[in-house]
Design a protein around this motif. Structure first.
Motif, mmCIF file in Angstrom:
data_model
loop_
_atom_site.group_PDB
_atom_site.id
_atom_site.type_symbol
_atom_site.label_atom_id
_atom_site.label_comp_id
_atom_site.label_asym_id
_atom_site.label_seq_id
_atom_site.Cartn_x
_atom_site.Cartn_y
_atom_site.Cartn_z
ATOM 1 N N ILE A 181 0.827 -1.208 0.000
ATOM 2 C CA ILE A 181 0.000 0.000 0.000
ATOM 3 C C ILE A 181 0.860 1.257 0.000
ATOM 4 O O ILE A 181 0.344 2.376 -0.064
ATOM 5 N N GLY A 182 2.192 1.088 0.085
ATOM 6 C CA GLY A 182 3.089 2.224 0.188
ATOM 7 C C GLY A 182 3.435 2.491 1.638
ATOM 8 O O GLY A 182 2.690 2.133 2.550
ATOM 9 N N LYS A 183 4.572 3.115 1.861
ATOM 10 C CA LYS A 183 5.029 3.408 3.225
ATOM 11 C C LYS A 183 4.262 4.595 3.791
ATOM 12 O O LYS A 183 3.980 5.557 3.070
ATOM 13 N N GLY A 184 3.946 4.518 5.078
ATOM 14 C CA GLY A 184 3.236 5.651 5.647
ATOM 15 C C GLY A 184 2.851 5.452 7.089
ATOM 16 O O GLY A 184 2.942 4.354 7.638
ATOM 17 N N TYR A 185 2.433 6.563 7.695
ATOM 18 C CA TYR A 185 1.971 6.589 9.086
ATOM 19 C C TYR A 185 0.497 6.962 9.172
ATOM 20 O O TYR A 185 -0.047 7.129 10.259
ATOM 21 N N SER A 186 -0.157 7.117 8.034
ATOM 22 C CA SER A 186 -1.569 7.502 8.019
ATOM 23 C C SER A 186 -2.443 6.307 8.362
ATOM 24 O O SER A 186 -2.018 5.158 8.287
ATOM 25 N N SER A 187 -3.685 6.579 8.747
ATOM 26 C CA SER A 187 -4.627 5.525 9.093
ATOM 27 C C SER A 187 -5.337 5.005 7.845
ATOM 28 O O SER A 187 -5.523 5.737 6.866
ATOM 29 N N ALA A 188 -5.743 3.739 7.903
ATOM 30 C CA ALA A 188 -6.636 3.190 6.882
ATOM 31 C C ALA A 188 -8.065 3.570 7.227
ATOM 32 O O ALA A 188 -8.451 3.571 8.398
ATOM 33 N N ILE A 189 -8.868 3.898 6.204
ATOM 34 C CA ILE A 189 -10.246 4.351 6.413
ATOM 35 C C ILE A 189 -11.208 3.379 5.737
ATOM 36 O O ILE A 189 -11.299 3.335 4.508
ATOM 37 N N PRO A 190 -11.942 2.561 6.510
ATOM 38 C CA PRO A 190 -12.972 1.708 5.915
ATOM 39 C C PRO A 190 -14.246 2.509 5.677
ATOM 40 O O PRO A 190 -14.658 3.311 6.517
ATOM 41 N N GLU A 191 -14.857 2.304 4.517
ATOM 42 C CA GLU A 191 -16.094 3.021 4.196
ATOM 43 C C GLU A 191 -16.939 2.108 3.307
ATOM 44 O O GLU A 191 -16.493 1.690 2.243
ATOM 45 N N GLY A 192 -18.126 1.748 3.796
ATOM 46 C CA GLY A 192 -18.891 0.728 3.103
ATOM 47 C C GLY A 192 -18.151 -0.595 3.209
ATOM 48 O O GLY A 192 -17.680 -0.971 4.278
ATOM 49 N N ASP A 193 -18.013 -1.295 2.089
ATOM 50 C CA ASP A 193 -17.250 -2.538 2.104
ATOM 51 C C ASP A 193 -15.828 -2.357 1.564
ATOM 52 O O ASP A 193 -15.108 -3.328 1.339
ATOM 53 N N MET A 194 -15.418 -1.103 1.377
ATOM 54 C CA MET A 194 -14.087 -0.787 0.852
ATOM 55 C C MET A 194 -13.196 -0.223 1.962
ATOM 56 O O MET A 194 -13.666 0.208 3.015
ATOM 57 N N ILE A 195 -11.888 -0.217 1.687
ATOM 58 C CA ILE A 195 -10.902 0.412 2.566
ATOM 59 C C ILE A 195 -10.066 1.347 1.707
ATOM 60 O O ILE A 195 -9.656 0.975 0.590
ATOM 61 N N TYR A 196 -9.795 2.540 2.224
ATOM 62 C CA TYR A 196 -8.978 3.510 1.509
ATOM 63 C C TYR A 196 -7.786 3.893 2.387
ATOM 64 O O TYR A 196 -7.942 4.143 3.585
ATOM 65 N N THR A 197 -6.614 3.930 1.775
ATOM 66 C CA THR A 197 -5.430 4.291 2.542
ATOM 67 C C THR A 197 -4.402 4.954 1.643
ATOM 68 O O THR A 197 -4.437 4.790 0.411
ATOM 69 N N THR A 198 -3.500 5.707 2.241
ATOM 70 C CA THR A 198 -2.451 6.397 1.498
ATOM 71 C C THR A 198 -1.099 5.790 1.820
ATOM 72 O O THR A 198 -0.903 5.179 2.876
ATOM 73 N N GLY A 199 -0.144 5.965 0.912
ATOM 74 C CA GLY A 199 1.203 5.460 1.138
ATOM 75 C C GLY A 199 2.164 6.026 0.106
ATOM 76 O O GLY A 199 1.757 6.373 -1.011
ATOM 77 N N MET A 200 3.435 6.105 0.486
ATOM 78 C CA MET A 200 4.455 6.626 -0.417
ATOM 79 C C MET A 200 5.086 5.482 -1.209
ATOM 80 O O MET A 200 5.541 4.492 -0.635
ATOM 81 N N ILE A 201 5.093 5.613 -2.536
ATOM 82 C CA ILE A 201 5.763 4.673 -3.430
ATOM 83 C C ILE A 201 6.731 5.483 -4.270
ATOM 84 O O ILE A 201 6.330 6.403 -4.986
ATOM 85 N N ASP A 202 8.024 5.151 -4.158
ATOM 86 C CA ASP A 202 9.082 5.969 -4.767
ATOM 87 C C ASP A 202 9.003 7.389 -4.185
ATOM 88 O O ASP A 202 9.153 7.555 -2.998
ATOM 89 N N THR A 203 8.682 8.398 -5.000
ATOM 90 C CA THR A 203 8.647 9.774 -4.490
ATOM 91 C C THR A 203 7.237 10.356 -4.465
ATOM 92 O O THR A 203 7.064 11.550 -4.228
ATOM 93 N N MET A 204 6.243 9.508 -4.724
ATOM 94 C CA MET A 204 4.871 10.001 -4.825
ATOM 95 C C MET A 204 3.989 9.427 -3.723
ATOM 96 O O MET A 204 4.183 8.294 -3.267
ATOM 97 N N ASP A 205 2.996 10.208 -3.319
ATOM 98 C CA ASP A 205 1.962 9.736 -2.413
ATOM 99 C C ASP A 205 0.838 9.113 -3.242
ATOM 100 O O ASP A 205 0.355 9.715 -4.217
ATOM 101 N N TYR A 206 0.424 7.905 -2.840
ATOM 102 C CA TYR A 206 -0.606 7.159 -3.553
ATOM 103 C C TYR A 206 -1.820 6.929 -2.660
ATOM 104 O O TYR A 206 -1.678 6.736 -1.450
ATOM 105 N N LEU A 207 -2.989 6.933 -3.281
ATOM 106 C CA LEU A 207 -4.227 6.540 -2.634
ATOM 107 C C LEU A 207 -4.645 5.192 -3.200
ATOM 108 O O LEU A 207 -4.688 5.008 -4.422
ATOM 109 N N THR A 208 -4.940 4.238 -2.304
ATOM 110 C CA THR A 208 -5.299 2.890 -2.723
ATOM 111 C C THR A 208 -6.711 2.549 -2.262
ATOM 112 O O THR A 208 -7.060 2.789 -1.095
ATOM 113 N N ALA A 209 -7.508 2.000 -3.169
ATOM 114 C CA ALA A 209 -8.838 1.486 -2.850
ATOM 115 C C ALA A 209 -8.742 -0.034 -2.768
ATOM 116 O O ALA A 209 -8.369 -0.691 -3.750
#
Length: 410
Positions: free
Chosen positions: A55-83
């Motif tokens: 999901i990428g490196k990070g200290y942010s929390s994962a956010i469940p919403e409905g039946d999905m989970i959304y989280t952020t993480g750093m991959i290389d030099t960019m911040d990514y959002l993953t569903a």
């Protein structure tokens, strides 16, 4: 025409008051409205339902919403959002901005979900509104560039706040301190005057008492109460004291916690915690008391039944667990449990996740720190800094680029 106008007004009102899923729970105070949870865990911890990697490196929390989970993480030099789908696969993973590129660059901003939109902020200040279904960017604004924000040592760690029809962000600097963007279009709604300090690392919250409704936001030097409709600063409090902290701004990460007309500020590093009291006119605050024990680092605190729970700072790797009487400031206990860590609450029990990777189920009792059950997080890498999230009878723990989901339903 009248019917169409009524429908439009109704739809707009709904869009303003829609449910927001966000960092540290509905009110950003660490309380999660879950019931029917386990009162004790098995010896090796609750059942692991899912483990998701990459999901990428990070200290942010994962956010469940409905039946999905959304989280952020750093991959290389960019911040990514993953569903993340219910089976742990990725529905989509998209870059949304440059990561912070200096000390501790891993992603720190937690997604905020409202209706079909997800709001995120990169480590270098790009605020993005992203379509929840397909990951496409609806709008984006680099607030730190546009408003000439000013960074402290670790860049941007803020999670945006949704307030009515606005997205609230705090770039700091000489041009402004806090700005509001239209949550649908990204256009500027207002900007406050500048109080002169750099960005802090804390996220804003909504404060209501006795008919007053303010946005409580911080920069590296000041707490401010902002009128949501206009951006007027109703009052501000200079927390930073150059005689006690000789840098340009404080390393201030904790969202203020409040009850009625009192507001608690804490930031670790042996810097004094402060209980403020707002006057009856809502136009000023004064210091009710100053505390030198409950200096919480960046893990958040919990107010429950008149007592404040959390951990304090001894140094960057050590700390103890604290309980304080909210009204008087009396310290009820100072206890050892490995080291400091983050804390949330659900179903009348505390969930503590310390920096050595131990997760504890703790009884909220001012007479002592009682760990009912505990287990250890062994997957992932880097500091154990992500705050836990609780929803749907599940405990969501993130460590580095790994997310673990546990069944805590009784």
């Amino acid at each position: 025409m009248k019917i169409a106008l009524t429908l439009l007004i109704t739809a707009f009102a709904f869009s303003i008051s829609a449910q927001v899923t966000q960092w540290r729970g509905p009110n950003r105070d660490g309380h999660f409205p879950e019931t029917g949870l386990l009162k004790e865990w098995p010896a090796d911890g609750p059942e692991l339902l899912m483990q998701v990697e990459k999901i990428g490196k990070g200290y942010s929390s994962a956010i469940p919403e409905g039946d999905m989970i959304y989280t952020t993480g750093m991959i290389d030099t960019m911040d990514y959002l993953t569903a993340i789908n219910p089976d742990g696969s990725f529905k989509w993973q998209v870059a949304y901005g440059r990561s912070w590129n200096k000390s501790f660059p891993d992603t720190r901003s937690t997604p905020v979900v409202e209706d079909s939109r997800i709001y995120v902020q990169s480590g270098t200040g790009q605020v993005s509104c992203i379509n929840k279904e397909n990951g496409e960017t609806i709008w984006k604004v680099n607030v730190d560039e546009y408003f000439h924000g000013e960074y402290h040592i670790w860049g941007n760690s803020e999670t945006v706040l949704i307030c009515d029809d606005k997205v609230i962000v705090s770039p700091g600097g000489k041009e402004t301190s806090v700005v509001a963007l239209n949550k649908i279009t990204g256009e500027k709604v207002w900007q406050t005057k500048s109080l002169g300090g750099p960005r802090a690392y804390a996220s804003a919250t909504i404060y209501e008492w006795n008919g007053f409704r303010y946005i409580l936001a911080v920069i590296g030097t000041d707490l401010m109460a902002i009128v949501p409709e206009t951006g007027e600063i109703a009052w501000s409090y200079r927390y930073w004291n150059s005689a006690q902290w000789d840098q340009d701004g404080l390393i201030w990460t904790n969202t203020p916690v409040f009850k009625d007309n009192t507001i608690f500020l804490t930031m670790g590093y042996d810097y004094p915690a402060v209980m403020l009291e707002m006057d009856s006119t809502g136009a000023s605050v004064s210091e009710k008391f100053v505390d030198h024990t409950f200096d919480n680092h960046h893990h958040g605190v919990i107010l429950h039944d008149g007592y404040l729970y959390g951990s304090n700072w001894f140094d960057n790797k050590r700390g103890r667990w604290i309980c304080m009487n909210w009204d008087s400031g009396e310290i009820k206990y100072v206890a050892d449990w490995d080291t400091k860590g983050s804390i949330v609450m659900a179903d009348v029990l505390l969930y503590c996740y310390n920096e050595r990777g131990n997760v504890g189920l703790v009884k909220p009792d001012p007479d002592g720190f009682e760990v009912i059950s505990q287990f250890k997080i062994r997957e992932g890498a880097g500091p154990h800094w992500a705050h836990p999230f609780i929803a749907n009878g599940k405990l969501y723990i993130r460590h580095g680029d790994v997310l673990m989901v546990y069944n805590i339903k009784a």
